[in-house]
Design an enzyme around this catalytic site. Sequence first.
Site, PDB file in Angstrom:
ATOM      1  N   ASP A   4       0.699  -1.173   0.047  1.00  0.00           N
ATOM      2  CA  ASP A   4       0.240   0.395   0.391  1.00  0.00           C
ATOM      3  C   ASP A   4       0.999   1.279  -0.088  1.00  0.00           C
ATOM      4  OD1 ASP A   4      -2.146   1.946   0.554  1.00  0.00           O
ATOM      5  OD2 ASP A   4      -1.660   1.721   2.538  1.00  0.00           O
ATOM      6  N   ASP A  63      -2.497   6.008  -5.248  1.00  0.00           N
ATOM      7  CA  ASP A  63      -2.228   4.741  -3.931  1.00  0.00           C
ATOM      8  C   ASP A  63      -2.824   3.494  -4.104  1.00  0.00           C
ATOM      9  OD1 ASP A  63      -3.265   4.184  -1.990  1.00  0.00           O
ATOM     10  OD2 ASP A  63      -4.585   5.723  -1.457  1.00  0.00           O
TER      11      ASP A  63
END
Length: 526
Positions: free
Chosen positions: A118, A305
Site C-alpha cells: 500500500d 495509491d
Amino acid sequence: MDDATSSVNMGSKWKPISIFMLFSILLCTPAFSTSKDGLIRIGLKKVKIDETNRIASRLGFQESESLKDSIRKYTQSVNNMGGPQDPDIVSLKNYMDAQYFGEIGIGTPPQKFTVIFDTGSANLWVPSSKCLFSVSCFVHAKYRSSRSQTYKINGKPAAIQYGTGSISGYFSEDNVQIGDLVVEDQMFIEATREPGVTFLAGRFDGILGLGFKEISVGNALPVWYNMIDKHLVKERVFSFWLNRKSKEGEGGEIVFGGVDPKHYKGPHTYVPVTQKGYWQFDMGDVLIGGKPTEFCKSGCSAIADSGTSLIAGPTSVIDQINLAINAAGILNEECKSVVKHFGGQLFDMLTASQVAQPRSVCARHGICPPRRSVNIGIKSVVDMSDGVSSGLQDNRTCIACEIIVQWLHNQLADNITRANVFKLGSDLCNQVPRAKAIEESTVDCRKLAFLPTISFTIGGKEFQLSPDDYILKVGEGAAAECISGFIPMDIPPPRGPLWILGDVFMRRYHTIFDYGNARVGFAEAA
C-alpha cells in the site's frame, strides 16, 4: 472463493534449481526472487471483487458511520498537517475492494502472510497470536513471536484508524523476508484488535505500507526505508505493474530496486512529489470525453495509491463523471423503492410515536432485521454467507430505510408536513447526504461501448481511461453488475482538493515510485 494468498515461493535461493522450477510450475505464478539484473520481484495475485466484498464494505461503512467520522476527524486535523501520526487520508481508506495481494515472511523461520502493498500508508502490520477477541483474527494467519529466533520485544502501543475499521496492538521487531531479501530488525505492529467486518471479510492478513515515513504511526521506520538503509536494493526506486489482461490469477508484479522494461510501453511522464507523506503530486484538469471540466484549471493535487481500488475525487467532478457515464446510485434506487412502498407508513409511525432510533422503526416494518447486538459476531457472519445475494439486497433496503427514517426524523423537528415531504417524490433520496457518502454507482453493462473516455492531465500529458479501464464488473452473464470506478471524497484545503488515483488508474498506467529523486512516473502498461 479463491484464496487471495499470492502464489509465490519463499524457499531459499540455495535450493537446487530443479526443485525451484518444479515449485514455480506447480504454483502457476512467478516466484518472487532476486533476478540477474539485481531487481527484487514480488508476484501479485489478483482476485475478483465479488458480492461478499461489497456487502462487507457497505456494512463497514454503516458501522458507526465511520467514513463520516473519518472525514470529520480529517477536517479537524487539517491545520496540523505534517505530524507523524496525522491520520487524514489513511483514515479514509477502504480495503474491502482491494484485488492485489503479495506474500511476505516475518521471523526466523519465516511465517507467511498475505499483504496489500500500500503506497497510501507507511506501517507494516499483521494479526498477532495474542488477538483473542476479534473474530477476524481467527480467519487469518497470525504472527507468533515465540516461534521466531530473531524476535525482539518492543511493546509500544499502536493504533491505526481506517475508513471502515481500525486496528490496534503493539510494536514488535523481527526480520521481514521480501523475495530473497531479509530486512533485519524491522519494526511492525502486532494487531491484537481488528474490530468490525472489514478485516474479517478481507482476503489479506495485513498491510505493508510503502508511503513516506512522515505518515508512519509511532515513527516506525517503514520497510522500504530499511531496505534502502541496509543497501538491499540497487536503486532507490520501486515500481508497480498491474496485469490488465488477467481477470484472476497472475495479477502483476512489484519490482524493488528498479523497473522491468517489459512492463510498459514508451517513456514515463514524471512529476515531482509535492508533499512527502503520500506519493502526492500536482495534477491538471480532468476531461470527460475530451472536454475539460475546468475544476482543476487552477491546479489540483493527487496521490498514487496502490491500496485503493477505485478513483476518488471531489464530489462535484465525480457527479459530472457519473452523470456522463449514466451511472445510477445503488442506494438511491433502493431509497426510491422504500419511499414508494413504505414512505407513508414510516412517516405516520414517526409522527405518532416520535421514535428516535431509525433501525427500530425499519425493523418493525420487517425491512431491517432486529438488532441483537452492537458487535458483529460469528453467527451474523455465518448468516450472511448462507445467502450472500439476498443478504446484499436486504442490506441495501435496510440502509435505504434507515436513511429515510433519519431524514424524516430531522424534518419533523422543523414541522414539515406529510404532503410537503412527499411532494419531493423520487427527489427525496437525493436530499440525504449519507446516501452519497457511502454510495456505489452502477452502469448498464450493455452500454459500455458508448461511454466516454475520462482523462487526467499529469505533467502536461493527458492520461486517458476507457470504459473497460474504469468500469468494474461484478458477477457473470445476466446477473453481472457494472460498477463505476469513480467515488466521491471531498478533502478540504489546505490538503485538498485531492484526487486519489488507485488501481483503476494504475492498471492502465505502469507506475514508478522514485524515492531517490522524489518523483512519480507513469507510462502505458504493457
